[in-house]
Design a protein around this motif. Structure first.
Motif, PDB file in Angstrom:
ATOM      1  N   ARG A  61       0.853  -1.208   0.000  1.00  0.00           N
ATOM      2  CA  ARG A  61       0.000   0.000   0.000  1.00  0.00           C
ATOM      3  C   ARG A  61       0.885   1.253   0.000  1.00  0.00           C
ATOM      4  NH1 ARG A  61      -2.799  -4.177   0.269  1.00  0.00           N
ATOM      5  NH2 ARG A  61      -4.926  -4.344   0.968  1.00  0.00           N
ATOM      6  N   GLN A  62       1.893   1.233  -0.898  1.00  0.00           N
ATOM      7  CA  GLN A  62       2.857   2.329  -0.964  1.00  0.00           C
ATOM      8  C   GLN A  62       3.187   2.697  -2.397  1.00  0.00           C
ATOM      9  OE1 GLN A  62       6.341   0.971   1.135  1.00  0.00           O
ATOM     10  NE2 GLN A  62       5.484   1.467   3.131  1.00  0.00           N
ATOM     11  N   ALA A  63       3.632   3.944  -2.548  1.00  0.00           N
ATOM     12  CA  ALA A  63       4.164   4.418  -3.824  1.00  0.00           C
ATOM     13  C   ALA A  63       5.528   5.038  -3.548  1.00  0.00           C
ATOM     14  CB  ALA A  63       3.236   5.452  -4.443  1.00  0.00           C
ATOM     15  N   VAL A  64       6.533   4.618  -4.284  1.00  0.00           N
ATOM     16  CA  VAL A  64       7.872   5.196  -4.186  1.00  0.00           C
ATOM     17  C   VAL A  64       8.044   6.066  -5.427  1.00  0.00           C
ATOM     18  CG1 VAL A  64      10.341   4.759  -4.034  1.00  0.00           C
ATOM     19  CG2 VAL A  64       8.719   3.210  -2.894  1.00  0.00           C
ATOM     20  N   VAL A  65       8.264   7.361  -5.186  1.00  0.00           N
ATOM     21  CA  VAL A  65       8.268   8.341  -6.275  1.00  0.00           C
ATOM     22  C   VAL A  65       9.601   9.075  -6.310  1.00  0.00           C
ATOM     23  CG1 VAL A  65       7.049  10.297  -7.291  1.00  0.00           C
ATOM     24  CG2 VAL A  65       5.802   8.681  -5.836  1.00  0.00           C
ATOM     25  N   THR A  66      10.200   9.148  -7.495  1.00  0.00           N
ATOM     26  CA  THR A  66      11.390   9.959  -7.711  1.00  0.00           C
ATOM     27  C   THR A  66      10.976  11.146  -8.563  1.00  0.00           C
ATOM     28  OG1 THR A  66      12.774   7.985  -7.630  1.00  0.00           O
ATOM     29  CG2 THR A  66      13.755   9.963  -8.607  1.00  0.00           C
ATOM     30  N   PHE A  67      11.372  12.344  -8.100  1.00  0.00           N
ATOM     31  CA  PHE A  67      10.930  13.562  -8.771  1.00  0.00           C
ATOM     32  C   PHE A  67      11.978  14.649  -8.677  1.00  0.00           C
ATOM     33  CE2 PHE A  67       9.685  13.800  -4.376  1.00  0.00           C
ATOM     34  CZ  PHE A  67       9.856  15.123  -4.008  1.00  0.00           C
ATOM     35  N   ASP A  68      11.873  15.623  -9.572  1.00  0.00           N
ATOM     36  CA  ASP A  68      12.751  16.796  -9.601  1.00  0.00           C
ATOM     37  C   ASP A  68      12.148  17.820  -8.652  1.00  0.00           C
ATOM     38  OD1 ASP A  68      13.934  19.260 -10.184  1.00  0.00           O
ATOM     39  OD2 ASP A  68      14.018  18.859 -12.336  1.00  0.00           O
ATOM     40  N   ASP A  69      12.863  18.143  -7.578  1.00  0.00           N
ATOM     41  CA  ASP A  69      12.298  19.035  -6.567  1.00  0.00           C
ATOM     42  C   ASP A  69      12.173  20.491  -7.016  1.00  0.00           C
ATOM     43  OD1 ASP A  69      14.942  19.857  -6.383  1.00  0.00           O
ATOM     44  OD2 ASP A  69      15.106  19.511  -4.232  1.00  0.00           O
ATOM     45  N   ALA A  70      12.676  20.802  -8.213  1.00  0.00           N
ATOM     46  CA  ALA A  70      12.481  22.144  -8.759  1.00  0.00           C
ATOM     47  C   ALA A  70      11.136  22.252  -9.479  1.00  0.00           C
ATOM     48  CB  ALA A  70      13.607  22.508  -9.714  1.00  0.00           C
ATOM     49  N   LYS A  71      10.555  21.103  -9.821  1.00  0.00           N
ATOM     50  CA  LYS A  71       9.292  21.098 -10.565  1.00  0.00           C
ATOM     51  C   LYS A  71       8.136  20.527  -9.747  1.00  0.00           C
ATOM     52  CE  LYS A  71      11.496  20.513 -15.068  1.00  0.00           C
ATOM     53  NZ  LYS A  71      11.593  19.634 -16.233  1.00  0.00           N
ATOM     54  N   ALA A  72       8.420  19.589  -8.885  1.00  0.00           N
ATOM     55  CA  ALA A  72       7.371  18.912  -8.121  1.00  0.00           C
ATOM     56  C   ALA A  72       7.673  19.019  -6.632  1.00  0.00           C
ATOM     57  CB  ALA A  72       7.284  17.451  -8.535  1.00  0.00           C
ATOM     58  N   SER A  73       6.671  18.720  -5.843  1.00  0.00           N
ATOM     59  CA  SER A  73       6.830  18.715  -4.392  1.00  0.00           C
ATOM     60  C   SER A  73       6.022  17.560  -3.824  1.00  0.00           C
ATOM     61  CB  SER A  73       6.327  20.038  -3.803  1.00  0.00           C
ATOM     62  OG  SER A  73       4.919  20.158  -3.990  1.00  0.00           O
ATOM     63  N   VAL A  74       6.304  17.232  -2.581  1.00  0.00           N
ATOM     64  CA  VAL A  74       5.543  16.181  -1.917  1.00  0.00           C
ATOM     65  C   VAL A  74       4.070  16.578  -1.865  1.00  0.00           C
ATOM     66  CG1 VAL A  74       5.209  14.959   0.268  1.00  0.00           C
ATOM     67  CG2 VAL A  74       7.520  15.356  -0.609  1.00  0.00           C
ATOM     68  N   GLN A  75       3.807  17.843  -1.637  1.00  0.00           N
ATOM     69  CA  GLN A  75       2.420  18.313  -1.593  1.00  0.00           C
ATOM     70  C   GLN A  75       1.711  18.056  -2.926  1.00  0.00           C
ATOM     71  OE1 GLN A  75       1.960  22.464  -0.675  1.00  0.00           O
ATOM     72  NE2 GLN A  75      -0.266  22.351  -0.632  1.00  0.00           N
ATOM     73  N   LYS A  76       2.383  18.304  -4.036  1.00  0.00           N
ATOM     74  CA  LYS A  76       1.777  18.046  -5.349  1.00  0.00           C
ATOM     75  C   LYS A  76       1.526  16.555  -5.556  1.00  0.00           C
ATOM     76  CE  LYS A  76       3.581  22.090  -7.779  1.00  0.00           C
ATOM     77  NZ  LYS A  76       4.466  22.550  -8.866  1.00  0.00           N
ATOM     78  N   LEU A  77       2.433  15.730  -5.056  1.00  0.00           N
ATOM     79  CA  LEU A  77       2.281  14.282  -5.199  1.00  0.00           C
ATOM     80  C   LEU A  77       1.084  13.779  -4.392  1.00  0.00           C
ATOM     81  CD1 LEU A  77       6.028  13.218  -4.896  1.00  0.00           C
ATOM     82  CD2 LEU A  77       4.712  13.589  -6.995  1.00  0.00           C
ATOM     83  N   THR A  78       0.988  14.206  -3.132  1.00  0.00           N
ATOM     84  CA  THR A  78      -0.124  13.755  -2.300  1.00  0.00           C
ATOM     85  C   THR A  78      -1.446  14.331  -2.809  1.00  0.00           C
ATOM     86  OG1 THR A  78       0.270  15.524  -0.675  1.00  0.00           O
ATOM     87  CG2 THR A  78       1.282  13.375  -0.242  1.00  0.00           C
ATOM     88  N   GLN A  79      -1.409  15.526  -3.369  1.00  0.00           N
ATOM     89  CA  GLN A  79      -2.628  16.108  -3.955  1.00  0.00           C
ATOM     90  C   GLN A  79      -3.076  15.291  -5.159  1.00  0.00           C
ATOM     91  OE1 GLN A  79      -4.325  18.907  -2.618  1.00  0.00           O
ATOM     92  NE2 GLN A  79      -5.879  18.027  -3.927  1.00  0.00           N
TER      93      GLN A  79
END
Length: 92
Positions: A61-79
Motif C-alpha cells: 500500500r505504498q508508492a515510491v516516487v522519484t521527482f525533480d524538486d524544482a518542478k514537483a513537491s511532496v504536496q503536489k504528489l499527495t494532492q
C-alpha cells in the motif's frame, strides 16, 4: 554585448539546474483495496510535472516516487493521489 547576454543567460540556467535535485519519497496509500488501484495511483502521480519514476505496490500500500524538486513537491504528489481518490501521506 550580445555575447555577454548569452553567457549570462547560460550561467543563470546552469545555476537553476544545479539547485534542482532528484528526490525520492515513499507515500503510504492505505486506500488501495484491489489489484487495479495501483494503476490509477501510478497514472495520477506520473502526470505531475517533474516526476521521473513511480513504483506502486498494492501489497505494501505504498508508492515510491522519484521527482525533480524544482518542478514537483511532496504536496503536489499527495494532492495528485487524493484527486484520484486515494489520499496518501509521507511514510515516516
Amino acid at each position: 554585448m550580445k555575447k555577454l547576454i548569452i553567457i549570462a543567460a547560460l550561467a543563470m540556467s546552469g545555476a537553476a539546474a544545479i539547485q534542482a535535485a532528484p528526490q525520492t519519497v515513499t507515500l503510504d496509500v492505505p486506500g488501495m483495496t484491489c489489484a487495479a488501484c495501483p494503476i490509477t495511483v501510478k497514472k495520477a502521480i506520473s502526470k505531475v510535472d517533474g516526476v521521473s519514476k513511480v513504483d506502486v505496490s498494492y501489497e505494501k500500500r505504498q508508492a515510491v516516487v522519484t521527482f525533480d524538486d524544482a518542478k514537483a513537491s511532496v504536496q503536489k504528489l499527495t494532492q495528485a493521489t487524493e484527486n484520484a481518490g486515494y489520499p496518501s501521506t509521507v511514510k515516516r
